[in-house]
Design a protein around this motif. Sequence first.
Motif, short mmCIF file in Angstrom:
data_model
loop_
_atom_site.label_atom_id
_atom_site.label_comp_id
_atom_site.label_asym_id
_atom_site.label_seq_id
_atom_site.Cartn_x
_atom_site.Cartn_y
_atom_site.Cartn_z
N ILE A 7 18.23 8.16 -31.76
CA ILE A 7 18.41 8.91 -33.00
C ILE A 7 17.40 8.35 -33.99
O ILE A 7 17.45 7.16 -34.34
N GLY A 33 16.85 17.74 -34.74
CA GLY A 33 18.29 17.61 -34.96
C GLY A 33 18.86 18.72 -35.80
O GLY A 33 19.38 18.49 -36.88
N MET A 37 20.82 22.32 -31.72
CA MET A 37 20.31 21.34 -30.77
C MET A 37 21.06 21.40 -29.44
O MET A 37 20.48 21.18 -28.38
N VAL A 54 16.38 12.38 -30.71
CA VAL A 54 16.76 13.39 -31.70
C VAL A 54 16.11 13.02 -33.03
O VAL A 54 16.32 11.92 -33.55
N LEU A 56 16.02 13.38 -36.76
CA LEU A 56 16.75 13.83 -37.95
C LEU A 56 15.82 13.74 -39.15
O LEU A 56 14.68 13.29 -39.04
N SER A 70 24.00 11.68 -37.79
CA SER A 70 23.72 10.72 -36.71
C SER A 70 24.83 10.74 -35.67
O SER A 70 24.57 10.67 -34.46
N ARG A 72 26.78 13.25 -35.00
CA ARG A 72 26.71 14.50 -34.24
C ARG A 72 25.60 14.40 -33.18
O ARG A 72 25.76 14.84 -32.04
N ALA A 73 24.49 13.78 -33.58
CA ALA A 73 23.39 13.59 -32.61
C ALA A 73 23.87 12.70 -31.46
O ALA A 73 23.60 12.98 -30.28
N ARG A 76 26.02 14.59 -28.99
CA ARG A 76 25.24 15.47 -28.11
C ARG A 76 24.47 14.67 -27.06
O ARG A 76 24.35 15.09 -25.91
#
Length: 415
Positions: A7, A33, A37, A54, A56, A70, A72-73, A76
């Motif tokens: 991230i 991001g 995504m 990812v 952001l 972060s 949410r990344a 995923r």
Amino acid sequence: MAVLGAIADDLTGATDLAITLTSAGYRTTVVLGTDDMEEVTSGELREEADAVVVALKSRTMPVDRAVDASLRALERLRREGCERFYVKYCSTFDSTPSGNIGPVTEAVMDALGEDITVIAPAFPTNGRTVYRGHLFVGDDPLDESPMRHHPLTPMADSSLPRLLAPQVSGGEDAIALVPWPVVDRGAEAVREAVGRARAGGARFVVADALTDQDLRTLASAVEPFRLLTGGSALAQGLVGPRETDHASWELPEGPRVVLSGSASRATQGQVRHALETGDGHHLRAADLRGDFDGTVAAVISAALSSGATPFVVYATASPGDVADTADASVIEEALAAIAERLADSGVRSLLVAGGETSGAVVHRLGVGALTLGREVDPGVAWTRGRRAGGDIHLMLKSGNFGGEDLFVRAWEAAL
Ligand SMILES: Nc1ncnc2c1ncn2[C@@H]1O[C@H](COP(=O)(O)OP(=O)(O)O)[C@@H](O)[C@H]1O
Ligand SMILES: O=C(O)[C@@H](O)C(=O)COP(=O)(O)O
């Protein structure tokens, strides 16, 4: 299936890390991001990538939004099958007094159930070293470097423990330092020091690093950690699953447009150098506030009629150009609008200077994922962005990266 998930708090940081991961043996893809995504990563990338970064744009977001983005990344990336993680921030530790490096790191640790991680921004090849917990930029402590005057994240201290303490729960008691003499003794010595720090309640281990070898020592010592944090150079110590090489492509013909929203000292030199041989436009916030559309249209028309030398659209060519940091967003907005209009006019390669600026531009272009080409300067490479309506080649340059002639040389660099 991807094994490593990273991230990054800005886009140039993401490509910087992706370059190093690719060299370390990970087939690496950078994904933007955005909310879609999931769609981007659920298909072909799952098959293609060993590492997914990812990107952001969370470096200067309010803390709660940066943490949310972060996490949410992270979710995923976990769904992609990633088992090890990397929080990438700037090698100059760009942050505000309240975040976002500390809160994001802590939230990711908590989500993973990890009780300790490493804090390693050093990037020796680009002059960023850590000694006794102090971050240096070349010969200067961070707070005496040009980072003191950064428009968005001015850095007023060089001590990493002092910068981090107000950003994490437990403050200074949660932070331990592994000083250089220990790092120099090798991975086993670092492992023992980390063990003692952990037993003493530390959750964040700031480690000195003067050389790439120090970072490899560190990476080897913290091999069992599921979460690493740092600049890109720590990733040199990771061992990817294969021998990989960076992709190579021919750059498409067309105008050589540089969109420079960075106010960093290195970029200022690159802008001035490129203007010696090429042409350009000084983008002023006052002009944009007066007539945004007219200013953007004039820039597009001049850029499209430029020749085989760079056409540089720049916000800052010398320190005095930054009069009011409140102008930052209108400048980002304008550079993003210019990028979109140029791409719609058929331009298929752009060099963008500045992390925030790159984020604004690439989001506006609607690029979903980036594949890395070869490194042109440390931490800087051409990338190929996937975009509805045709791929676009993008060089996304961190503010302080790259040689003075980069804006000219980038277009000549054999890919
Ligand atoms: N002359 C200026 N006046 C106000 N803001 C500026 C000026 N030049 C650049 N900026 C802003 O400063 C920020 C620079 O950040 P960024 O793009 O991340 O560059 P860097 O990578 O050098 O930090 C951007 O938001 C940009 O719009
Ligand atoms: O770690 C670094 O220095 C870079 O990867 C980076 O994040 C630089 O950020 P910007 O200077 O804002 O582009």
